[in-house]
Write an enzyme that holds these catalytic residues in place. Structure first.
Site, PDB file in Angstrom:
ATOM      1  N   HIS A  84       0.773  -1.240   0.000  1.00 25.89           N
ATOM      2  CA  HIS A  84       0.000   0.000   0.000  1.00 25.89           C
ATOM      3  C   HIS A  84       0.809   1.298   0.000  1.00 25.89           C
ATOM      4  O   HIS A  84       0.234   2.368  -0.146  1.00 25.89           O
ATOM      5  CB  HIS A  84      -0.967   0.005   1.187  1.00 25.89           C
ATOM      6  CG  HIS A  84      -1.888  -1.166   1.182  1.00 25.89           C
ATOM      7  ND1 HIS A  84      -2.785  -1.404   0.164  1.00 25.89           N
ATOM      8  CD2 HIS A  84      -2.042  -2.191   2.062  1.00 25.89           C
ATOM      9  CE1 HIS A  84      -3.459  -2.510   0.423  1.00 25.89           C
ATOM     10  NE2 HIS A  84      -3.017  -3.011   1.561  1.00 25.89           N
ATOM     11  N   LYS A 129      -3.951 -10.299  -7.966  1.00 24.13           N
ATOM     12  CA  LYS A 129      -4.816  -9.703  -6.950  1.00 24.13           C
ATOM     13  C   LYS A 129      -5.894  -8.880  -7.658  1.00 24.13           C
ATOM     14  O   LYS A 129      -5.610  -8.144  -8.598  1.00 24.13           O
ATOM     15  CB  LYS A 129      -3.972  -8.815  -6.025  1.00 24.13           C
ATOM     16  CG  LYS A 129      -4.718  -8.324  -4.808  1.00 24.13           C
ATOM     17  CD  LYS A 129      -3.790  -7.565  -3.861  1.00 24.13           C
ATOM     18  CE  LYS A 129      -4.576  -7.059  -2.662  1.00 24.13           C
ATOM     19  NZ  LYS A 129      -3.765  -6.252  -1.770  1.00 24.13           N
ATOM     20  N   ASN A 130      -7.145  -9.012  -7.210  1.00 27.73           N
ATOM     21  CA  ASN A 130      -8.270  -8.348  -7.884  1.00 27.73           C
ATOM     22  C   ASN A 130      -8.189  -6.832  -7.838  1.00 27.73           C
ATOM     23  O   ASN A 130      -8.545  -6.162  -8.802  1.00 27.73           O
ATOM     24  CB  ASN A 130      -9.603  -8.794  -7.283  1.00 27.73           C
ATOM     25  CG  ASN A 130      -9.948 -10.204  -7.683  1.00 27.73           C
ATOM     26  OD1 ASN A 130      -9.515 -10.686  -8.722  1.00 27.73           O
ATOM     27  ND2 ASN A 130     -10.712 -10.883  -6.851  1.00 27.73           N
ATOM     28  N   GLN A 131      -7.779  -6.296  -6.698  1.00 30.10           N
ATOM     29  CA  GLN A 131      -7.689  -4.843  -6.568  1.00 30.10           C
ATOM     30  C   GLN A 131      -6.701  -4.498  -5.464  1.00 30.10           C
ATOM     31  O   GLN A 131      -6.424  -5.316  -4.591  1.00 30.10           O
ATOM     32  CB  GLN A 131      -9.053  -4.225  -6.286  1.00 30.10           C
ATOM     33  CG  GLN A 131      -9.707  -4.726  -5.021  1.00 30.10           C
ATOM     34  CD  GLN A 131     -11.063  -4.089  -4.804  1.00 30.10           C
ATOM     35  OE1 GLN A 131     -11.425  -3.137  -5.469  1.00 30.10           O
ATOM     36  NE2 GLN A 131     -11.819  -4.613  -3.857  1.00 30.10           N
ATOM     37  N   ASN A 132      -6.203  -3.295  -5.526  1.00 27.25           N
ATOM     38  CA  ASN A 132      -5.257  -2.831  -4.515  1.00 27.25           C
ATOM     39  C   ASN A 132      -5.227  -1.312  -4.548  1.00 27.25           C
ATOM     40  O   ASN A 132      -5.411  -0.703  -5.596  1.00 27.25           O
ATOM     41  CB  ASN A 132      -3.857  -3.381  -4.802  1.00 27.25           C
ATOM     42  CG  ASN A 132      -2.911  -3.149  -3.652  1.00 27.25           C
ATOM     43  OD1 ASN A 132      -3.112  -3.674  -2.567  1.00 27.25           O
ATOM     44  ND2 ASN A 132      -1.883  -2.352  -3.869  1.00 27.25           N
ATOM     45  N   THR A 133      -4.988  -0.719  -3.390  1.00 30.06           N
ATOM     46  CA  THR A 133      -4.876   0.734  -3.302  1.00 30.06           C
ATOM     47  C   THR A 133      -3.493   1.103  -2.790  1.00 30.06           C
ATOM     48  O   THR A 133      -3.035   0.571  -1.780  1.00 30.06           O
ATOM     49  CB  THR A 133      -5.952   1.309  -2.360  1.00 30.06           C
ATOM     50  OG1 THR A 133      -7.236   0.939  -2.863  1.00 30.06           O
ATOM     51  CG2 THR A 133      -5.854   2.821  -2.272  1.00 30.06           C
ATOM     52  N   HIS A 189      -3.066  -3.251   8.061  1.00 29.25           N
ATOM     53  CA  HIS A 189      -4.153  -3.546   7.117  1.00 29.25           C
ATOM     54  C   HIS A 189      -4.814  -2.252   6.666  1.00 29.25           C
ATOM     55  O   HIS A 189      -5.160  -1.417   7.504  1.00 29.25           O
ATOM     56  CB  HIS A 189      -5.182  -4.457   7.803  1.00 29.25           C
ATOM     57  CG  HIS A 189      -6.436  -4.668   7.026  1.00 29.25           C
ATOM     58  ND1 HIS A 189      -6.482  -5.380   5.850  1.00 29.25           N
ATOM     59  CD2 HIS A 189      -7.705  -4.254   7.258  1.00 29.25           C
ATOM     60  CE1 HIS A 189      -7.728  -5.383   5.397  1.00 29.25           C
ATOM     61  NE2 HIS A 189      -8.485  -4.711   6.227  1.00 29.25           N
TER      62      HIS A 189
END
Length: 161
Positions: free
Chosen positions: A42, A65-69, A156
């Site tokens: 992140h 991975k489907n999505q990440n910020t 997290h």
């Protein structure tokens, strides 16, 4: 009574199996602490393009991975957010170790557009820049493997708002 007991044991095994699958999707690579893995996922956007930056994460997890910020801030700034008042984590109401940023930060959200299960190097991502608040879960550092300068560390990214 025996059929009910047998049925309930099967249900329990199925539930535990599903929890194991879900847990493995959120598992971190063994060589990292939760804080180190947070920073990789992140903070450390290794490229300005999501497709390239996500290769680092995907290589560790061996999947797309489907999505990440990615938060466009420093690890130290996120550590400071851990000092903000505790709140219930939006994604897990039983956790009370979340903290909301006091100001918006620039971020880049990466969304998987081209899955490639056979070759994770070919996964493609669309990116959306934004300025948003974020909520992180924080825990005490890993005494053996995290640097002592931060006693409480982000582990997290719970939500962006």
């Amino acid at each position: 009574m025996v059929p009910k007991l047998f049925t309930s044991q099967i249900c329990l095994l199925l539930l535990l199996g599903l929890m194991g699958v879900e847990g493995s999707l959120h598992a971190k690579p063994q060589q990292f602490t939760w804080a180190q893995w947070f920073e990789i996922q992140h903070i450390n956007m290794t490229s300005q393009q999501c497709t390239n930056a996500m290769r680092v994460i995907n290589n560790y997890q061996r999947r797309c991975k489907n999505q990440n910020t990615f938060l466009r801030t420093t690890f130290a700034n996120v550590v400071n957010v851990c000092g903000n008042p505790n709140m219930t984590c939006p994604s897990n109401k039983t956790r009370k170790n979340c903290h909301q940023s006091g100001s918006q930060v620039p971020l880049i959200h990466c969304n998987l557009t081209t899955p490639s299960p056979q070759n994770i190097s070919n996964c493609g991502y669309a990116q959306t820049p934004a300025n948003m608040f974020y909520i992180v879960a924080c825990d005490n550092r890993d005494q053996r493997r995290d640097p002592p300068q931060y006693p409480v560390v982000p582990v997290h990214l719970d939500r962006i708002i």
